[in-house]
Every structure is written in structure tokens, then in C-alpha cells.
Design an enzyme around this catalytic site. Structure first.
Site, PDB file in Angstrom:
ATOM      1  N   HIS A 222      52.874 108.018 127.433  1.00 35.78           N
ATOM      2  CA  HIS A 222      54.346 108.482 126.494  1.00 35.78           C
ATOM      3  C   HIS A 222      54.736 109.746 126.397  1.00 35.78           C
ATOM      4  O   HIS A 222      55.733 110.195 125.897  1.00 35.78           O
ATOM      5  CB  HIS A 222      53.894 108.233 125.048  1.00 35.78           C
ATOM      6  CG  HIS A 222      52.642 109.278 124.344  1.00 35.78           C
ATOM      7  ND1 HIS A 222      51.556 109.238 124.609  1.00 35.78           N
ATOM      8  CD2 HIS A 222      53.086 110.402 123.835  1.00 35.78           C
ATOM      9  CE1 HIS A 222      51.181 110.113 124.131  1.00 35.78           C
ATOM     10  NE2 HIS A 222      51.955 111.015 123.538  1.00 35.78           N
TER      11      HIS A 222
HETATM   12  C1  UD1 Z   1      55.425 112.481 119.509  1.00 43.03           C
HETATM   13  C2  UD1 Z   1      55.128 113.774 119.781  1.00 43.03           C
HETATM   14  C3  UD1 Z   1      53.928 113.892 120.547  1.00 43.03           C
HETATM   15  C4  UD1 Z   1      52.879 112.890 120.536  1.00 43.03           C
HETATM   16  C5  UD1 Z   1      53.311 111.498 120.271  1.00 43.03           C
HETATM   17  C6  UD1 Z   1      52.421 110.453 119.919  1.00 43.03           C
HETATM   18  C7  UD1 Z   1      56.667 115.453 119.300  1.00 43.03           C
HETATM   19  C8  UD1 Z   1      57.664 116.454 119.870  1.00 43.03           C
HETATM   20  N1  UD1 Z   1      56.048 114.747 120.254  1.00 43.03           N
HETATM   21  O1  UD1 Z   1      56.057 111.956 120.720  1.00 43.03           O
HETATM   22  O2  UD1 Z   1      53.510 115.142 120.864  1.00 43.03           O
HETATM   23  O3  UD1 Z   1      51.861 113.032 121.529  1.00 43.03           O
HETATM   24  O4  UD1 Z   1      54.280 111.476 119.171  1.00 43.03           O
HETATM   25  O5  UD1 Z   1      52.677 109.315 120.121  1.00 43.03           O
HETATM   26  O6  UD1 Z   1      56.445 115.462 118.168  1.00 43.03           O
HETATM   27  N2  UD1 Z   1      59.997 105.527 118.761  1.00 43.03           N
HETATM   28  C9  UD1 Z   1      60.330 104.224 118.343  1.00 43.03           C
HETATM   29  N3  UD1 Z   1      59.414 104.022 117.388  1.00 43.03           N
HETATM   30  C10 UD1 Z   1      58.610 104.609 116.742  1.00 43.03           C
HETATM   31  C11 UD1 Z   1      58.386 105.946 117.339  1.00 43.03           C
HETATM   32  C12 UD1 Z   1      59.305 106.373 118.429  1.00 43.03           C
HETATM   33  O7  UD1 Z   1      61.124 103.236 118.829  1.00 43.03           O
HETATM   34  O8  UD1 Z   1      57.893 104.083 115.652  1.00 43.03           O
HETATM   35  C13 UD1 Z   1      60.845 105.775 120.015  1.00 43.03           C
HETATM   36  C14 UD1 Z   1      62.378 106.389 119.569  1.00 43.03           C
HETATM   37  O9  UD1 Z   1      63.112 106.047 120.630  1.00 43.03           O
HETATM   38  C15 UD1 Z   1      62.089 107.831 119.450  1.00 43.03           C
HETATM   39  C16 UD1 Z   1      61.117 107.928 120.690  1.00 43.03           C
HETATM   40  O10 UD1 Z   1      60.237 106.971 120.767  1.00 43.03           O
HETATM   41  O11 UD1 Z   1      63.386 108.419 119.893  1.00 43.03           O
HETATM   42  C17 UD1 Z   1      60.288 109.470 120.907  1.00 43.03           C
HETATM   43  O12 UD1 Z   1      59.662 109.519 119.744  1.00 43.03           O
HETATM   44  P1  UD1 Z   1      59.258 110.823 119.256  1.00 43.03           P
HETATM   45  O13 UD1 Z   1      58.608 110.832 117.572  1.00 43.03           O
HETATM   46  O14 UD1 Z   1      60.461 111.731 119.311  1.00 43.03           O
HETATM   47  O15 UD1 Z   1      58.358 111.506 120.235  1.00 43.03           O
HETATM   48  P2  UD1 Z   1      57.071 110.685 120.926  1.00 43.03           P
HETATM   49  O16 UD1 Z   1      57.330 110.564 122.405  1.00 43.03           O
HETATM   50  O17 UD1 Z   1      56.529 109.616 120.133  1.00 43.03           O
HETATM   51  N1  UDP Z   2      46.209 104.778 119.815  1.00 44.50           N
HETATM   52  C1  UDP Z   2      46.361 103.394 119.175  1.00 44.50           C
HETATM   53  N2  UDP Z   2      47.105 102.431 119.867  1.00 44.50           N
HETATM   54  C2  UDP Z   2      47.704 102.439 120.775  1.00 44.50           C
HETATM   55  C3  UDP Z   2      47.660 103.979 121.599  1.00 44.50           C
HETATM   56  C4  UDP Z   2      46.990 104.930 121.156  1.00 44.50           C
HETATM   57  O1  UDP Z   2      45.753 103.200 118.300  1.00 44.50           O
HETATM   58  O2  UDP Z   2      48.484 101.763 121.467  1.00 44.50           O
HETATM   59  C5  UDP Z   2      45.613 105.950 119.161  1.00 44.50           C
HETATM   60  C6  UDP Z   2      44.688 106.604 120.251  1.00 44.50           C
HETATM   61  O3  UDP Z   2      43.346 105.874 120.411  1.00 44.50           O
HETATM   62  C7  UDP Z   2      44.314 108.021 119.610  1.00 44.50           C
HETATM   63  C8  UDP Z   2      45.741 108.085 119.219  1.00 44.50           C
HETATM   64  O4  UDP Z   2      46.397 106.980 118.972  1.00 44.50           O
HETATM   65  O5  UDP Z   2      43.530 108.009 118.458  1.00 44.50           O
HETATM   66  C9  UDP Z   2      46.518 109.065 120.140  1.00 44.50           C
HETATM   67  O6  UDP Z   2      47.906 109.190 119.889  1.00 44.50           O
HETATM   68  P1  UDP Z   2      48.957 109.087 121.185  1.00 44.50           P
HETATM   69  O7  UDP Z   2      48.437 109.103 122.550  1.00 44.50           O
HETATM   70  O8  UDP Z   2      50.349 108.551 120.663  1.00 44.50           O
HETATM   71  O9  UDP Z   2      49.233 110.817 120.948  1.00 44.50           O
HETATM   72  P2  UDP Z   2      48.559 112.388 121.410  1.00 44.50           P
HETATM   73  O10 UDP Z   2      47.156 112.182 121.145  1.00 44.50           O
HETATM   74  O11 UDP Z   2      48.777 112.441 122.879  1.00 44.50           O
HETATM   75  O12 UDP Z   2      49.184 113.292 120.867  1.00 44.50           O
END
Ligand code: UD1
Ligand code: UDP
Length: 372
Positions: A222
Site C-alpha cells: 500500500h
Molecule cells: C496511511 C498512512 C501510512 C500507513 C497506512 C496504513 C499517511 C501519510 N499514510 O496510508 O503511513 O502505512 O495508512 O494502512 O498517513 N482509502 C479508502 N478507504 C479507507 C482509507 C483509505 O478508500 O478507509 C483510500 C482513499 O482513496 C484514500 C487513499 O486510500 O485517499 C489513501 O488513504 P490515506 O489514509 O491517505 O493513506 P494510506 O495509503 O492509507
Molecule cells: N492488517 C490487517 N488486515 C489487512 C492488512 C493489514 O489487519 O488486510 C494489519 C496488519 O496485520 C498490521 C497492520 O494492519 O497489524 C498494519 O497496517 P498497514 O500495513 O496498513 O500499515 P503500516 O504498518 O505499513 O503503517
């Protein structure tokens, strides 16, 4: 009685907050502090947010600010303004933030502009890539925090390099911070919830429904640096589509699904595409898989906790000790590197307790409430 205001917003923060919020409500701590839980709304789909609160029994957030999607600046700015209002009204003694997301940054900024003390869980991590939004968020959060709660030795050393050292004996403030190594709350979470995950009936579990007959690989992706670059994303799938010797289970982050669709990137038939899954099902898959392929921070560590070799599709990692131990291979997106990693022999080395012994949450509360 101390007042803690916790800011969460993204999936990994729910996992981390689960253990501390539970402990704060336990017999040992409930007389010493109360917690108000603010969800920024950064993650908002039910399978990115609500599922964690329900199955991990995280207290329902007192407020959900509903700020998700959009650009980083707009998102962080809106969070900052709304959090300021919450902080002024609640007047916490401590603002508790987790990790490195935009919600972390907004929490740190809002609190420090009001001269409120910030406690940062997962302090000191560095990938040495300031192009990553997470690295920007971590650096700012650490430099504004009063309590820096580090998971590892490497994190302590990173802070020292930036001039942040423990000021024991002085009144804690962001200029005279308290820095401690407490271990990793994700280990606490993984140890606590794996028992709960295993006690579920087959009907409640995703794993038996996948119909896997033997070994499989587990994939999550992601990171902005992989998903926002169509060439990089296509290169990753070019390699994974050729790795047909084992099925690959792939719970897809909504960001990645959007980008795969927008760039018309095909995924091989051996790649089992799922919507994001709950934490308990994720633990089941991590426990059962042959290896993990990921760009997630948290999943790299969970692979280590479960003794699964990890292939990290990034150029850098903040979890350097997993690589040094031989259990994590940093492969970038080079096809040849990914192929080599997929066929590498299983690491032989023992897994040292790099992330503590599952007592990080207790050490964190001792650090912040013992000295607050
Ligand atoms: C964010 C964090 C990242 C973390 C990740 C965990 C920042 C800069 N990034 O990235 O460090 O590893 O969360 O998963 O804070 N979206 C949906 N539904 C949701 C959430 C997101 O559709 O419930 C989509 C939307 O298009 C959104 C995009 O994902 O614009 C990105 O979401 P965002 O929260 O900006 O960043 P992540 O890639 O999730
Ligand atoms: N995770 C989850 N379901 C998923 C993917 C990840 O429960 O489909 C959990 C994973 O086991 C871990 C946490 O989400 O505990 C990590 O989140 P993510 O990879 O989104 O973010 P990051 O750690 O890179 O910030």
C-alpha cells in the site's frame, strides 16, 4: 488522575492503541488515568476501521472527526484545526500519538502549539528517506514530543543522532524529553490476539474458507512510493505474476485496488485477491503462510514475530534489525531481486527478542504516568 487524549486514524494505529487502551482500563491503571479517544477518520471503510474496534474490543471513539481522503496538506490541516478544538475543550495532561501517519503529525502539531505534552509511541524510527510521508511525520512528531517511547535500540540511536536524548531528573518537556526503550506494542498485540484468533470457530474464520490445500505466500502492498508509481507497481506484479509455484493471498488496501484498476495492471490467477481483512484473520494468515511479501511497516515485524521469512518490496526500511537478522530481505522492485528472494533458503538464525517480551504497553504507561 491524569487525562490522556489519544489520537488514532489509520489501521496500524488501531492495532497499537488496542493494547494500551485496554491496559488503561485495567485494575492497575484505571485509577491513575482516564482516556479520551479521538478517531480522525483517516481510514473510514468498515474493513479498514470498524472491524478493528469490534473484534479487538477497542473502546468506541469518543469522537470521530470524519476527515479521510484528499491530499496530505488538506487532510492534515483539517485534522489540525479540529484537534485543536478538541484539545482546548478536554485539556489533557498528555496527548498520546502512534506511529507515523498524517493523524500522528496532526496530533503532535495540535498539541505542541497548545503547549501540551505529547507521548509518541513508536518514536525514533527512520528509513532515511525524507521523500516518504511517513518519514516526514515521524521526524516532526519526535522533535515535538515529551515522551519518546522507542521500540528498538536502533530507534534510540536514531534519536541520539538527531540530538534527542533522555533528560532524566529534569521536569519532562519537549526541550527536555524522556526517551526510553519500551519494546514494540505490536508484539503485545500479536501475542494477546493470536490466542483469541485461534479460539474462533471455523465458521468465524476466513482461512478455512480460502480452500488452500498447501503452502501459500501472503502479500500486502500500500505504500505511496509503490502504488502511486504505475511503472513500479507494474514491475512488482510482473515478478509476482511469474511466481506461480505457490498461491499468493493478497488482501488489497483500497488505495492499491484503485491504482491497479486505474493502471489496468493484471494480477495472475494464482493471486487470490481479497478486500482488506480484519486483524484476527490477518494473524491466522501470518501464522499459516510460507512467507510474507509486503511493503507494510507493521507486517514486516509481524512476519518476524511469527518466524516467517519476509520479502520487503521497498528500497529502505525503518525496521533494520529484521534485515540484519536475516529474516527480512529488502528487494526494491527489481524483478531479479524479487525472484532471488522468493527462492532463497529459509533463514537459519534464531530470532532474538528484538522487540521486547510483549510488555511494551505496561512500560509505556509506567513511563508516561510514572513521571507525568
Ligand atoms: C496511511 C498512512 C501510512 C500507513 C497506512 C496504513 C499517511 C501519510 N499514510 O496510508 O503511513 O502505512 O495508512 O494502512 O498517513 N482509502 C479508502 N478507504 C479507507 C482509507 C483509505 O478508500 O478507509 C483510500 C482513499 O482513496 C484514500 C487513499 O486510500 O485517499 C489513501 O488513504 P490515506 O489514509 O491517505 O493513506 P494510506 O495509503 O492509507
Ligand atoms: N492488517 C490487517 N488486515 C489487512 C492488512 C493489514 O489487519 O488486510 C494489519 C496488519 O496485520 C498490521 C497492520 O494492519 O497489524 C498494519 O497496517 P498497514 O500495513 O496498513 O500499515 P503500516 O504498518 O505499513 O503503517
Amino acid at each position: 488522575m491524569k487525562k490522556i487524549l489519544t489520537v488514532v486514524g489509520a489501521r496500524p494505529q488501531f492495532v497499537k492503541a488496542a493494547v494500551i487502551s485496554r491496559l488503561l482500563r485495567s485494575e492497575t491503571w484505571k485509577g491513575l488515568a482516564t482516556e479520551r479517544l479521538i478517531h480522525t477518520g483517516q481510514h473510514y471503510d468498515a474493513n479498514m476501521s470498524e472491524v478493528f474496534f469490534s473484534e479487538m474490543r477497542i473502546p468506541k471513539p469518543d469522537v470521530n472527526l470524519g476527515i479521510g481522503g484528499g491530499g496530505h496538506g488538506a487532510m492534515t490541516g483539517e485534522m489540525l484545526a479540529r484537534l485543536e478544538t478538541e484539545l482546548v475543550s478536554y485539556k489533557p495532561d498528555i496527548v498520546l500519538i502512534y506511529g507515523d501517519t498524517n493523524s500522528t503529525l496532526a496530533g503532535a502539531l495540535a498539541a505542541s502549539k497548545l503547549h501540551m505534552a505529547v507521548a509518541h509511541v513508536e518514536a525514533g524510527l527512520r528509513s532515511r528517506d525524507k521523500g516518504m510521508p511517513e518519514e516526514q511525520n515521524r521526524i516532526v512528531a519526535d522533535h515535538l514530543s515529551t515522551w519518546l517511547l522507542c521500540p528498538t535500540e536502533a530507534a534510540l540511536a536514531n534519536l541520539k543522532r538527531e540530538g534527542i536524548e533522555d533528560c532524566k531528573g529534569l521536569a519532562p518537556s519537549s526541550d527536555r524529553p524522556r526517551v526510553s526503550k519500551v519494546g514494540d506494542v505490536m508484539l503485545d498485540a500479536s501475542l494477546f490476539y493470536r490466542g483469541i484468533a485461534a479460539m474462533r470457530s471455523p465458521a468465524e474464520r476466513l482461512f478455512p474458507k480460502l480452500g488452500l490445500q498447501g503452502k501459500f505466500r501472503l502479500l500486502t502492498l500500500h505504500r505511496a512510493e509503490n502504488t502511486d508509481d504505475a511503472v513500479r507497481l507494474a514491475a512488482i506484479f510482473d515478478s509476482l505474476n511469474k511466481a506461480t509455484d505457490l498461491p499468493i493471498v493478497f488482501p488489497v488496501h483500497p488505495r492499491t485496488r484503485k491504482m491497479l484498476e486505474a493502471s489496468s495492471i493484471e494480477t495472475g490467477k494464482h493471486i487470490i485477491i481479497l478486500d482488506p481483512i480484519g486483524y484476527l484473520d490477518m494473524l491466522d494468515l501470518e501464522a499459516s503462510c510460507d512467507c510474507v511479501i509486503t511493503d507494510s511497516g507493521g507486517v514486516q515485524k509481524e512476519a518476524y514475530f511469527f518466524g516467517k521469512p519476509c520479502i520487503t518490496v521497498r528500497d529502505t526500511t525503518e525496521w533494520v534489525e529484521t534485515v540484519e537478522s536475516g529474516w527480512n530481505q529488502l528487494v526494491g522492485t527489481e524483478g531479479e531481486e524479487i525472484r532471488r528472494a522468493l527462492t532463497a533458503p529459509r533463514p537459519k538464525s534464531e530470532r532474538d527478542p528484538l522487540y521486547g517480551s510483549g510488555e511494551a504497553a505496561a512500560l509505556i504507561l509506567e513511563a508516561i504516568l510514572g513521571q507525568a
